[in-house]
Design a protein around this motif. Structure first.
Motif, short mmCIF file in Angstrom:
data_model
loop_
_atom_site.label_atom_id
_atom_site.label_comp_id
_atom_site.label_asym_id
_atom_site.label_seq_id
_atom_site.Cartn_x
_atom_site.Cartn_y
_atom_site.Cartn_z
N GLY A 146 7.14 2.69 -10.89
CA GLY A 146 6.87 3.08 -9.52
C GLY A 146 7.33 4.50 -9.28
N ARG A 147 7.70 4.76 -8.04
CA ARG A 147 8.15 6.10 -7.70
C ARG A 147 9.60 6.05 -7.26
N TYR A 148 10.23 7.20 -7.22
CA TYR A 148 11.62 7.27 -6.79
C TYR A 148 11.86 8.58 -6.07
N ARG A 149 12.98 8.62 -5.34
CA ARG A 149 13.41 9.86 -4.70
C ARG A 149 14.93 9.94 -4.82
N VAL A 150 15.42 11.11 -5.22
CA VAL A 150 16.85 11.36 -5.28
C VAL A 150 17.23 12.23 -4.10
N THR A 151 18.24 11.79 -3.37
CA THR A 151 18.79 12.57 -2.27
C THR A 151 20.28 12.71 -2.54
N GLY A 152 20.70 13.90 -2.91
CA GLY A 152 22.10 14.08 -3.31
C GLY A 152 22.38 13.27 -4.56
N ASP A 153 23.28 12.31 -4.45
CA ASP A 153 23.62 11.43 -5.57
C ASP A 153 23.11 10.01 -5.36
N HIS A 154 22.16 9.84 -4.45
CA HIS A 154 21.59 8.53 -4.14
C HIS A 154 20.14 8.49 -4.62
N ILE A 155 19.72 7.34 -5.17
CA ILE A 155 18.34 7.19 -5.61
C ILE A 155 17.71 5.97 -4.92
N ASP A 156 16.48 6.15 -4.44
CA ASP A 156 15.69 5.07 -3.87
C ASP A 156 14.49 4.85 -4.79
N ALA A 196 0.83 -1.21 0.00
CA ALA A 196 0.00 0.00 0.00
C ALA A 196 0.86 1.25 0.00
N SER A 197 1.96 1.24 0.78
CA SER A 197 2.79 2.44 0.86
C SER A 197 3.51 2.71 -0.45
N ALA A 198 3.74 1.66 -1.24
CA ALA A 198 4.42 1.85 -2.52
C ALA A 198 3.56 2.65 -3.49
N GLN A 199 2.25 2.71 -3.24
CA GLN A 199 1.37 3.41 -4.15
C GLN A 199 0.88 4.73 -3.58
N THR A 200 1.43 5.16 -2.46
CA THR A 200 1.01 6.42 -1.85
C THR A 200 1.80 7.57 -2.45
N ALA A 201 1.47 8.76 -2.00
CA ALA A 201 2.16 9.95 -2.48
C ALA A 201 3.63 9.87 -2.12
N ASP A 202 4.44 10.60 -2.86
CA ASP A 202 5.87 10.59 -2.61
C ASP A 202 6.20 11.21 -1.27
N PRO A 203 7.31 10.78 -0.68
CA PRO A 203 7.70 11.33 0.60
C PRO A 203 8.02 12.81 0.46
N PRO A 204 7.91 13.55 1.57
CA PRO A 204 8.22 14.97 1.49
C PRO A 204 9.68 15.17 1.13
N GLY A 205 9.98 16.27 0.52
CA GLY A 205 11.37 16.56 0.17
C GLY A 205 11.44 17.41 -1.07
N VAL A 206 12.59 17.43 -1.67
CA VAL A 206 12.85 18.24 -2.85
C VAL A 206 12.02 17.73 -4.02
N GLU A 207 11.41 18.64 -4.76
CA GLU A 207 10.70 18.23 -5.97
C GLU A 207 11.71 17.62 -6.94
N GLN A 208 11.35 16.50 -7.51
CA GLN A 208 12.29 15.77 -8.35
C GLN A 208 12.69 16.54 -9.60
N ALA A 209 11.84 17.41 -10.08
CA ALA A 209 12.19 18.18 -11.28
C ALA A 209 13.40 19.07 -11.03
N ASP A 210 13.74 19.29 -9.75
CA ASP A 210 14.86 20.16 -9.41
C ASP A 210 16.21 19.45 -9.44
N HIS A 211 16.23 18.14 -9.56
CA HIS A 211 17.53 17.45 -9.58
C HIS A 211 17.96 17.23 -11.03
N PRO A 212 19.26 17.04 -11.25
CA PRO A 212 19.78 16.93 -12.62
C PRO A 212 19.66 15.56 -13.26
N TYR A 213 19.04 14.59 -12.59
CA TYR A 213 19.04 13.22 -13.10
C TYR A 213 17.77 12.82 -13.83
#
Length: 114
Positions: free
Chosen positions: A75-85, A24-41
């Motif tokens: 699915g969804r992803y999150r980039v933190t610095g140079d790490h991706i989940d 269920a959590s895999a289909q929920t909204a993305d975790p709070p943080g930087v908008e992904q459009a702001d990262h270079p990847y």
């Protein structure tokens, strides 16, 4: 099994929240943080042989193609610095790192395709 039920009941009785269901959590909204459009990847990442392709979308979603399967995983992803989940829509999780402009993920090396 009885122990897990008893532990959950004790936690709930103490005011703790139940652990979320991974699927269920895999289909929920993305975790709070930087908008992904702001990262270079954001964009398409491809293995040398072209067999595996990760498209990182600006809306925090990804689509992974494998061979002729264009939507093998998504699915969804999150980039933190140079790490991706990654959180696949089925509940599978994975991660990777961007090192010197190259994505290292699950033993694979993916290069940016422009």
């Amino acid at each position: 099994m009885k122990r897990a039920v008893a532990l959950t009941a004790a936690l709930l009785a103490s005011g703790a929240e139940a652990l979320p269901d991974r699927r269920a959590s895999a289909q929920t909204a993305d975790p709070p943080g930087v908008e992904q459009a702001d990262h270079p990847y954001v964009g398409l990442w491809v293995t040398e042989d072209g067999r595996v392709r990760h498209e990182l979308l600006a809306n925090n979603r990804y689509v992974e193609a494998r061979g002729s399967r264009e939507k093998a995983y998504q699915g969804r992803y999150r980039v933190t610095g140079d790490h991706i989940d990654y959180w696949d829509d089925t509940g599978f999780t994975a991660d990777g790192d961007f090192i010197d402009g190259v994505l290292h993920h699950g033993g694979m090396i993916l290069h940016r395709r422009r």
